[in-house]
Scaffold this active site. Structure first.
Site, PDB file in Angstrom:
ATOM      1  CG  HIS A  95      -0.268  -0.134   2.457  1.00  0.00           C
ATOM      2  ND1 HIS A  95       0.496   1.219   3.157  1.00  0.00           N
ATOM      3  CD2 HIS A  95      -0.039  -1.282   3.438  1.00  0.00           C
ATOM      4  CE1 HIS A  95       0.579   1.189   4.497  1.00  0.00           C
ATOM      5  NE2 HIS A  95       0.374   0.137   4.328  1.00  0.00           N
TER       6      HIS A  95
ATOM      7  CB  CYS B 298       2.101  -3.210   4.653  1.00  0.00           C
ATOM      8  SG  CYS B 298       0.817  -4.162   5.915  1.00  0.00           S
TER       9      CYS B 298
END
Length: 374
Positions: free
Chosen positions: A295, A313
């Site tokens: 992301h 992430c």
């Protein structure tokens, strides 16, 4: 002396013509009688030495079961109900002209419980080359061999693959290698009437037809070089700087292994009570149910390409994250390498990755998880 073999004067020497007896009809009924019959069949009537004239299979209310009749065979074309009484009727005519009745009655099995199945793929959808097939059952399966036998995968091009039971309620199928682009796939889970063990039976059949994308998009996420590379059909399209999970905190380490894209969201709130954060991000691509995403995080741009500071992430800049978001689809692989913890059934924090960790299992181990008896 006159020979005794001589025919009397005027006697005929023509051969005597014998009449061949015509066959009687022989009827076979499956099943003619019994209790605890699977409602999935087969239910059929056959005849030799004649032809079927009429055949009917009816339930206790007199409703006829649909079927197809030919000269020598009648077969039911629909499944029957559970715990129902059915009766055969009709006749066959033999070559001798005599009618032979079709008769019998039986009762289908009464399940102790019904187990349903859910698929992770849908009709007319397109998926990436790492997409596994997953069948989730509503209750633990005891007779895995019978259930697995009822599940088939058909492909438009030769594809080596196998089923593996990753739990008592989940059977997964994947190809040995990534799918070939443009492969058309049909998944049939014909478990209605199939014994699941412990008195349970399948509630309903499930089917799906889908295809694999016409390109092989593979992302390579290297936590040591802090790069995020995107390949299409083996050609490097993009090489982005990235920041991955902080290595000094086990709960924040990005897990190494082949991840699979599962979901895309243009915007999402990332929350954690463990690490006390609640932030909004854009271009979020879920690659593991343990909370790993690719992301946007513009706040970590100074660290992207040089330091791992995320909570697991892959952080990219807004522009780079959108590029990946636009290119990728569900089923694409994201190959994470270089970290100290591997993706698996459960990581050290005790959080299972959910869908999907099958690509981290070597092929010999994968096939050993099959319930096939052959």
């Amino acid at each position: 002396m006159t020979a005794c073999s001589a025919a009397p004067e005027g006697a005929s020497t023509a051969p005597v013509e014998q009449t061949q007896e015509k066959a009687k009809a022989a009827v076979t009924v499956t099943p003619a009688s019994g209790e605890g019959i699977s409602p999935a069949g087969p239910f059929e009537v056959g005849v030799t030495g004649g032809a079927l004239t009429t055949v009917a299979l009816t339930n206790a209310e007199g409703k006829a079961v649909q079927g197809e009749l030919t000269a020598g065979r009648w077969v039911a074309t629909e499944d029957l109900g559970y715990d129902r009484l059915y009766t055969w009727s009709g006749s066959a005519k033999g070559e001798d002209g005599a009618e032979v009745p079709v008769s019998g009655s039986f009762r289908t099995v009464k399940p102790a419980k019904l187990t349903s199945a859910k698929l992770n793929v849908g009709d007319n959808q397109t998926y990436g080359v790492a997409m596994p097939l997953k069948v989730t059952f509503s209750a633990p399966v005891q007779d895995k061999a019978s259930v697995q036998k009822a599940m088939t995968v058909t492909t438009s091009v030769p594809t080596e693959g196998a089923w593996a039971w990753l739990s008592d309620t989940e059977a997964h199928w994947r190809p040995r290698e990534y799918w070939k682009p443009s492969t058309e796939v049909k998944l049939d889970v014909d478990v209605y009437g199939v014994p699941f063990g412990g008195g349970a039976y399948g509630k309903a059949d499930m089917h799906a037809q889908f295809k694999i994308a016409d390109r092989a998009l593979v992302a390579k996420a290297n936590t040591q070089t802090k790069r995020f590379e995107i390949y299409r059909d083996g050609t490097l399209l993009h090489n982005f700087p990235a920041s991955y999970g902080k290595e000094s905190v086990p709960g924040r380490v990005s897990r190494s292994g082949i991840h699979v894209v599962q979901q895309k969201e243009a915007s999402r709130r990332m929350k954690s009570t463990t690490y006390n954060y609640d932030v909004a991000v854009t271009w979020a691509v879920l690659i593991s149910q343990n909370g790993e995403f690719v992301h946007e995080n513009d706040k970590t741009i100074p660290q992207q390409g040089s330091e791992n500071v995320s909570h697991g992430c892959a952080n990219l800049s807004s522009d780079n994250a959108k590029t990946f978001y636009d290119l990728t689809m569900v089923g694409d692989p994201v190959e994470v390498t270089g970290s100290t913890i591997q993706l698996g059934a459960a990581d050290p924090s005790g959080v299972a990755p959910g869908d999907y960790w099958e690509w981290t299992i070597d092929w010999a181990t994968w096939t050993s998880k099959s319930a096939a008896t052959n």
